[in-house]
Scaffold this active site. Structure first.
Site, mmCIF file in Angstrom:
data_model
loop_
_atom_site.group_PDB
_atom_site.id
_atom_site.type_symbol
_atom_site.label_atom_id
_atom_site.label_comp_id
_atom_site.label_asym_id
_atom_site.label_seq_id
_atom_site.Cartn_x
_atom_site.Cartn_y
_atom_site.Cartn_z
ATOM 1 N N LYS A 80 -8.179 -5.050 -0.055
ATOM 2 C CA LYS A 80 -6.800 -4.381 0.501
ATOM 3 C C LYS A 80 -7.451 -3.533 1.693
ATOM 4 O O LYS A 80 -8.567 -2.944 1.473
ATOM 5 C CB LYS A 80 -6.285 -3.308 -0.537
ATOM 6 C CG LYS A 80 -5.005 -2.699 0.022
ATOM 7 C CD LYS A 80 -4.510 -1.760 -0.911
ATOM 8 C CE LYS A 80 -2.893 -1.088 -0.662
ATOM 9 N NZ LYS A 80 -2.522 -0.216 -1.651
ATOM 10 N N SER A 155 2.184 -0.871 -2.375
ATOM 11 C CA SER A 155 1.953 -1.308 -1.128
ATOM 12 C C SER A 155 0.777 -2.426 -1.076
ATOM 13 O O SER A 155 0.451 -2.925 -0.046
ATOM 14 C CB SER A 155 1.539 0.064 -0.570
ATOM 15 O OG SER A 155 0.161 0.643 -1.189
ATOM 16 N N SER A 179 0.930 1.167 -6.772
ATOM 17 C CA SER A 179 0.918 -0.104 -5.936
ATOM 18 C C SER A 179 -0.058 -1.213 -6.242
ATOM 19 O O SER A 179 -0.239 -2.059 -5.662
ATOM 20 C CB SER A 179 0.219 0.670 -4.514
ATOM 21 O OG SER A 179 1.392 1.165 -3.973
#
Ligand code: GLN
Length: 500
Positions: A80, A155, A179
Site C-alpha cells: 500500500k 482504504s 481498511s
C-alpha cells in the site's frame, strides 16, 4: 488456472522446484498488470524495472539468495502506498506527496525483502487512508475486479484489487478502522488486522497513530500466515511494537482439537438494517460451523453503538496532529509564489490536500480545541475505554467473536462519495476492533444474489493472533467456499486477449 491465480504457497514451491523461473513469474504478473490495470487502477506505481532485474539475478543463482527459502522467495507482493519504500515513491494517494521518495524502507518492507519477496508495486488508497472506497485518491478511484462499476472497498482498495485480479500474490495494507478487512471482504479475500503492536509501524505514514496497524491481504489463510510471519515481531525502531508479537506460519493444530470453539455473535448489534444478502450468508455460515463443534452464543456489546462516533473523533484528532507536518517546509510539495510564511502554508495545504483530508483536519482540530476538548475528545476516549472493556469481558467467556465485516457487499462507484456520513457508517463493524487494539480477520464467506463476495470477520483476544489464525484456517476448511473468477476480471482478460 494461470500462474497468477496460484496461491502464494504454490507459487513459492513452483519456484523452489524450478517449475517456474523467477523471471517467468514476474513477467506473468507484469503482463497481467499491463492488461488489467489501465482499467482497474490498483497501482499508483509499478516497480517493473527492479522486479525484472532481481528476478533475472535470482534465476542465475542456484536456489535463490542464501538462507532464503520458499514460500516467499521471488514472490511478487504489493505494498500500500502509505508504507515507505526506499527509492520508490510513496504518495499516500495525496497530491502533496506525489513526488515523495523515501530514503528508507518501512520495517515491514525490509523484512519482506529479506525473505526474498519482490515488491511488484505500490497500491492505490484513499488519501492518507481516509475512506472506505478508494475514491478519495488524488490518482483517481480503483475499480473492483468483481464488478467494474463498483468500489473495491477502502482504504486499502488498491491492495485488494491487485490480489483479486492476480496482479500480486499478496499485499500489505493498513487498518486504522477496517481498511484491510473491509476491502478484503468486498474483493473476496482474506484480510488480517493484527493486534496493535504486532507489526512495526516504522515507515508507515501516520494517520491515527493509536489505531494504525499494517495488515495482510491474501487469497488464503495459509498465504496470509506466511506473510504475517515475515513482517511481525518486535522492532527496536517502533516504541509501540510488542515483544510478544511474533506470529508463526506453522499451525500447531491445537485450536478446536481440545474441544469446542466458543464463539460469541452480537446479533443485536448488527442485525438491524443489515443487507439481506449479508444476513443470509452470516446465518448459513453459522449453521455450517455449528455442525463442526463451534458453539455459538449470543453476546452483547453494549457500547458498540458508540464506536463510529468515538472512532471518528479519536482518528480525526490524531490525524489533525499527524498531518500538521505537511506544511511545505519539511515534506512534500510547496506552493510558492509568496514571501509570506503563513500564506505559503495556506497555499500549500489548500492545493496539496483533498476534501476528505481537510474535513478531518478541521473536525479533529475542533475536537481538540480549548473549550471543546472535554465535550468531544475526552468523551470519545472514555467511550473507547468502555468499548474495549465490552470486548475484554466477552472474550473471557468466549474464544472468538464473529460478525459481518461490512453491512453490504461492494457498493457502486460514486454512491457514497458525496455523503460522508453514509461512507463512515460502512465502518460500523470494523472500527471497534481498532479502538480495542484487538486482532481480527475477514474471511470469504459467500456471495450475494448478484454474485458479489461477502466476508465475515473473526475477532480474537489481544496477542492471541496465533490462535486466531488457526481458527481462521478451520473456518476456511469448514466453509469451503467454491472459488469463482471475478466477473470484471474475466471480461478484462478476454478483451485484453489473454494476459497470463
Ligand atoms: N474507513 C475508515 C476511515 O475512513 C478506516 C480507514 C482505515 O482503516 N485506514 O477512517
Amino acid at each position: 488456472m494461470g500462474i497468477c491465480e496460484l496461491s502464494l504457497r504454490e507459487m513459492g514451491s513452483a519456484v523452489a522446484r524450478r517449475k517456474v523461473s523467477p523471471a517467468e513469474l514476474v513477467e506473468a504478473h507484469l503482463s497481467r498488470i499491463r492488461v488489467c490495470d489501465p482499467t482497474l487502477r490498483a497501482y499508483v506505481t509499478v516497480n517493473e524495472a527492479e522486479c525484472e532485474r532481481l528476478a533475472r539475478d535470482r534465476g542465475r543463482q542456484s536456489g535463490g539468495p542464501p538462507g532464503v527459502a520458499a514460500p516467499l522467495n521471488c514472490i511478487p507482493i504489493a505494498v500500500k502506498d502509505n508504507i515507505c519504500t526506499k527509492g520508490l515513491r510513496t504518495t499516500c494517494g495525496s497530491r502533496i506527496l506525489r513526488n515523495y521518495v523515501p530514503p528508507y524502507d518501512a520495517t515491514a518492507v525490509s523484512r519482506l525483502r529479506d525473505r526474498g519477496c519482490l515488491l511488484i508495486g505500490k497500491t492505490n488508497l484513499d488519501e492518507f487512508g481516509m475512506g472506505s472506497s478508494t475514491e478519495n485518491s488524488f490518482f483517481g478511484p480503483t475499480r473492483n475486479p468483481w464488478d467494474l462499476e463498483r468500489v473495491p472497498g477502502g482504504s486499502s482498495g488498491g491492495s485488494a484489487a491487485a490480489v483479486a485480479a492476480g496482479m500480486a500474490a499478496a499485499a500489505l495494507g493498513t487498518d486504522t478502522g477496517g481498511s484491510v478487512r473491509q476491502p478484503a471482504a468486498l474483493c473476496g479475500l482474506v484480510g488480517y488486522k493484527p493486534t496493535y503492536g504486532v507489526v512495526s509501524r516504522r515507515g508507515l505514514v501516520a494517520f491515527a497513530s493509536s489505531l494504525d496497524q499494517i495488515g495482510v491481504i491474501a487469497r488464503t489463510v495459509e498465504d496470509t500466515a506466511a506473510v504475517l510471519e515475515a513482517v511481525s515481531g518486535w522492532d527496536a525502531w517502533d516504541s509501540t511494537s510488542a515483544r510478544r508479537g511474533q506470529v508463526r506460519a506453522r499451525q500447531t493444530g491445537e485450536v478446536g482439537k481440545s474441544g469446542v470453539l466458543r464463539v460469541g455473535v452480537p446479533w443485536g448489534f448488527f442485525s438491524e438494517g443489515l443487507d439481506p444478502d449479508v444476513s443470509d450468508v452470516t446465518r448459513a455460515v453459522v449453521s455450517k460451523l455449528e455442525k463442526e463443534r463451534w458453539a455459538f452464543e449470543e453476546i452483547d456489546l453494549p457500547h458498540a453503538e458508540y464506536s463510529i462516533a468515538a472512532y471518528y473523533l479519536v482518528a480525526d484528532a490524531e490525524a489533525s496532529s499527524n498531518l500538521a507536518r505537511y506544511d511545505g517546509v519539511r515534506y512534500g510539495e510547496r506552493e510558492g509564489g509568496t514571501d509570506d510564511l503563513w500564506e505559503m502554508y495556506v497555499r500549500t495545504r489548500t492545493a496539496g490536500l483533498g476534501t476528505e483530508v481537510k474535513r478531518r483536519v478541521m473536525l479533529g482540530t475542533y475536537a481538540l480545541s480549548a473549550g471543546y476538548y472535554e465535550a468531544y475528545y475526552l468523551r470519545a476516549q472514555k467511550a473507547r475505554t468502555l468499548i474495549k472493556r465490552d470486548y475484554e469481558e466477552v472474550l473471557r467467556r468466549v474464544d472468538l467473536v464473529l460478525m459481518p465485516t461490512s453491512p453490504t457487499a461492494a457498493f457502486r462507484l460514486g454512491e457514497k462519495l458525496h455523503d460522508p456520513l453514509a461512507m463512515y457508517l460502512s465502518d460500523v463493524f470494523t472500527v471497534g476492533v481498532n479502538l480495542a487494539g484487538l486482532p481480527a480477520v475477514s474471511l470469504p464467506s459467500g456471495y450475494s444474489r448478484s454474485g458479489l463476495p461477502i466476508g465475515l470477520q473473526l475477532i480474537g483476544r489481544a496477542f492471541e493472533d496465533q490462535t486466531l489464525l488457526e481458527a481462521a484456517r478451520l473456518f476456511e476448511q469448514v466453509v469451503a467456499l467454491e472459488a469463482r473468477t471475478p466477473a470484471g476480471l474475466k471480461g478484462l482478460l478476454e478483451s485484453g486477449r489473454g494476459g497470463a
